[in-house]
Design a protein around this motif. Sequence first.
Motif, PDB file in Angstrom:
ATOM      1  N   LEU A 236      38.797  14.207 -72.662  1.00 53.14           N
ATOM      2  CA  LEU A 236      39.150  12.945 -73.310  1.00 53.14           C
ATOM      3  C   LEU A 236      39.570  11.908 -72.282  1.00 53.14           C
ATOM      4  CD1 LEU A 236      39.877  11.234 -75.854  1.00 53.14           C
ATOM      5  CD2 LEU A 236      42.176  12.232 -75.678  1.00 53.14           C
ATOM      6  N   GLU A 237      40.441  12.297 -71.359  1.00 49.94           N
ATOM      7  CA  GLU A 237      40.915  11.348 -70.352  1.00 49.94           C
ATOM      8  C   GLU A 237      39.754  10.800 -69.529  1.00 49.94           C
ATOM      9  OE1 GLU A 237      44.050  11.017 -66.598  1.00 49.94           O
ATOM     10  OE2 GLU A 237      43.765  12.940 -67.627  1.00 49.94           O
ATOM     11  N   GLN A 238      38.845  11.664 -69.136  1.00 50.59           N
ATOM     12  CA  GLN A 238      37.712  11.211 -68.332  1.00 50.59           C
ATOM     13  C   GLN A 238      36.818  10.253 -69.115  1.00 50.59           C
ATOM     14  OE1 GLN A 238      37.516  11.698 -65.028  1.00 50.59           O
ATOM     15  NE2 GLN A 238      39.502  12.698 -65.348  1.00 50.59           N
ATOM     16  N   ARG A 239      36.598  10.554 -70.397  1.00 49.46           N
ATOM     17  CA  ARG A 239      35.779   9.646 -71.221  1.00 49.46           C
ATOM     18  C   ARG A 239      36.459   8.284 -71.351  1.00 49.46           C
ATOM     19  NH1 ARG A 239      35.429  14.206 -74.434  1.00 49.46           N
ATOM     20  NH2 ARG A 239      36.700  13.293 -76.117  1.00 49.46           N
ATOM     21  N   LEU A 240      37.764   8.291 -71.571  1.00 46.41           N
ATOM     22  CA  LEU A 240      38.487   7.028 -71.754  1.00 46.41           C
ATOM     23  C   LEU A 240      38.503   6.200 -70.474  1.00 46.41           C
ATOM     24  CD1 LEU A 240      41.488   8.190 -73.966  1.00 46.41           C
ATOM     25  CD2 LEU A 240      39.465   6.903 -74.680  1.00 46.41           C
ATOM     26  N   LYS A 241      38.487   6.857 -69.334  1.00 48.05           N
ATOM     27  CA  LYS A 241      38.419   6.123 -68.066  1.00 48.05           C
ATOM     28  C   LYS A 241      37.133   5.313 -67.952  1.00 48.05           C
ATOM     29  CE  LYS A 241      41.281   8.948 -64.978  1.00 48.05           C
ATOM     30  NZ  LYS A 241      41.260   9.823 -63.781  1.00 48.05           N
ATOM     31  N   GLY A 242      36.106   5.759 -68.650  1.00 51.75           N
ATOM     32  CA  GLY A 242      34.852   5.022 -68.620  1.00 51.75           C
ATOM     33  C   GLY A 242      34.907   3.718 -69.387  1.00 51.75           C
ATOM     34  N   PHE A 243      35.954   3.548 -70.211  1.00 56.01           N
ATOM     35  CA  PHE A 243      36.060   2.341 -71.026  1.00 56.01           C
ATOM     36  C   PHE A 243      37.242   1.450 -70.653  1.00 56.01           C
ATOM     37  CE2 PHE A 243      33.976   5.568 -73.630  1.00 56.01           C
ATOM     38  CZ  PHE A 243      32.832   4.892 -74.031  1.00 56.01           C
ATOM     39  N   LEU A 248      45.914   3.783 -68.872  1.00 59.65           N
ATOM     40  CA  LEU A 248      45.820   3.814 -70.333  1.00 59.65           C
ATOM     41  C   LEU A 248      45.151   5.107 -70.807  1.00 59.65           C
ATOM     42  CD1 LEU A 248      46.326   2.393 -73.002  1.00 59.65           C
ATOM     43  CD2 LEU A 248      44.152   1.189 -72.712  1.00 59.65           C
ATOM     44  N   ALA A 249      44.145   5.556 -70.074  1.00 64.83           N
ATOM     45  CA  ALA A 249      43.487   6.818 -70.425  1.00 64.83           C
ATOM     46  C   ALA A 249      44.482   7.971 -70.374  1.00 64.83           C
ATOM     47  CB  ALA A 249      42.321   7.079 -69.472  1.00 64.83           C
ATOM     48  N   TYR A 250      45.348   7.977 -69.372  1.00 64.52           N
ATOM     49  CA  TYR A 250      46.360   9.026 -69.248  1.00 64.52           C
ATOM     50  C   TYR A 250      47.390   8.917 -70.372  1.00 64.52           C
ATOM     51  CZ  TYR A 250      49.695  12.151 -66.876  1.00 64.52           C
ATOM     52  OH  TYR A 250      50.554  13.175 -66.559  1.00 64.52           O
ATOM     53  N   ASP A 251      47.798   7.693 -70.695  1.00 63.24           N
ATOM     54  CA  ASP A 251      48.733   7.454 -71.806  1.00 63.24           C
ATOM     55  C   ASP A 251      48.151   8.001 -73.114  1.00 63.24           C
ATOM     56  OD1 ASP A 251      50.543   6.376 -73.688  1.00 63.24           O
ATOM     57  OD2 ASP A 251      50.783   4.523 -72.564  1.00 63.24           O
ATOM     58  N   MET A 252      46.875   7.724 -73.378  1.00 66.11           N
ATOM     59  CA  MET A 252      46.235   8.211 -74.603  1.00 66.11           C
ATOM     60  C   MET A 252      46.127   9.738 -74.605  1.00 66.11           C
ATOM     61  SD  MET A 252      45.676   5.542 -76.453  1.00 66.11           S
ATOM     62  CE  MET A 252      47.171   4.857 -75.731  1.00 66.11           C
ATOM     63  N   LYS A 253      45.882  10.322 -73.435  1.00 61.64           N
ATOM     64  CA  LYS A 253      45.846  11.777 -73.329  1.00 61.64           C
ATOM     65  C   LYS A 253      47.206  12.375 -73.672  1.00 61.64           C
ATOM     66  CE  LYS A 253      45.811  15.366 -69.806  1.00 61.64           C
ATOM     67  NZ  LYS A 253      45.673  15.639 -68.352  1.00 61.64           N
ATOM     68  N   LEU A 254      48.282  11.760 -73.172  1.00 58.78           N
ATOM     69  CA  LEU A 254      49.631  12.246 -73.473  1.00 58.78           C
ATOM     70  C   LEU A 254      49.931  12.160 -74.966  1.00 58.78           C
ATOM     71  CD1 LEU A 254      51.574  10.635 -70.492  1.00 58.78           C
ATOM     72  CD2 LEU A 254      50.903  13.036 -70.748  1.00 58.78           C
ATOM     73  N   MET A 255      49.494  11.063 -75.602  1.00 58.58           N
ATOM     74  CA  MET A 255      49.665  10.924 -77.043  1.00 58.58           C
ATOM     75  C   MET A 255      48.940  12.040 -77.786  1.00 58.58           C
ATOM     76  SD  MET A 255      48.396   7.816 -79.549  1.00 58.58           S
ATOM     77  CE  MET A 255      46.668   8.225 -79.302  1.00 58.58           C
TER      78      MET A 255
END
Length: 299
Positions: A236-243, A248-255
């Motif tokens: 998930l974190e890697q996918r979010l880094k693409g956007f 923020l990707a790390y924050d969303m992963k923690l959530m």
Amino acid sequence: MRSRRYVMTILVTGSTGTIGTQVLSFLDGHGAEIRALTRSPEKANLPAGVTPVKGDLADIDSFRAALHGVSTLFLLAPNAPDELTQAMLALNAAREAGVKGIVYLSVFKGEAYADVPHFASKMTVERMIDAYDLPATILRPAYFIQNDMRQKDALLGGGVYGMPVGAKGISMVDVRDIGEAAAKELLRREQAGAPLPREIYELVGPDALTGDALATLWSEILGRPIAYAGDDLEGLEQRLKGFGAAWLAYDMKLMMRRYQEDGAIATDEDLVRLTALLGHAPRSYRDFAEAAAAGWSRD
């Protein structure tokens, strides 16, 4: 005693985003003067009758100018590294400007999820509201149902539901319920002759949704086998880094990790209270999914 005629002026921040557009839609037709804070008034696609006002929460001078003549404020601070600073400065500016009513968009389970940065930020803002007895309604939305519009390719192309929500359950909320709740509270506070006491609402949906339950639901709606893709947080974190930004990707992963560990399930009391505010039951995930699938079939 001489009566006083109030000119209703509501300022909506985040006006062109997912939630702000819903707030503006539900405010439409209720007789208030609506202003929409936006960095680019010339480009803003706003409902008829809404006045764009140039400003940005990250530019405190522009925001203070935008508050001139405003009596009620919808405050949505962006997911940004300085979200806390932006929100606290905005509240201070609103207090100095004599704003009589505030509706602040916080987050569901913010106090429990102390290790998730944007949750902790919102809880600090809530503490300021409480400490200074600000005339505010705090809205605490759960994970947005409409975030799953991004699952279209995974569902239709890969046969999987890809968001790693885990097995504990999340009471996801429809963004239309967020907009409607915010509009009702903005209007209630605006129409009051004096500042009203604080209120807190948990904005939640009627279902405790797990990864497996969502896969089953989508299988029924799409008429094909849909599997849950699993609890892969690193992916998930890697996918979010693409956007977007890495922080923020790390924050969303923690959530999402906390969703997997603890869930985010509404109580019966949460649902009763929200139903009373909305005047109808919160919208269900199934209703969203059926409408989304129907739209995808027409694409």
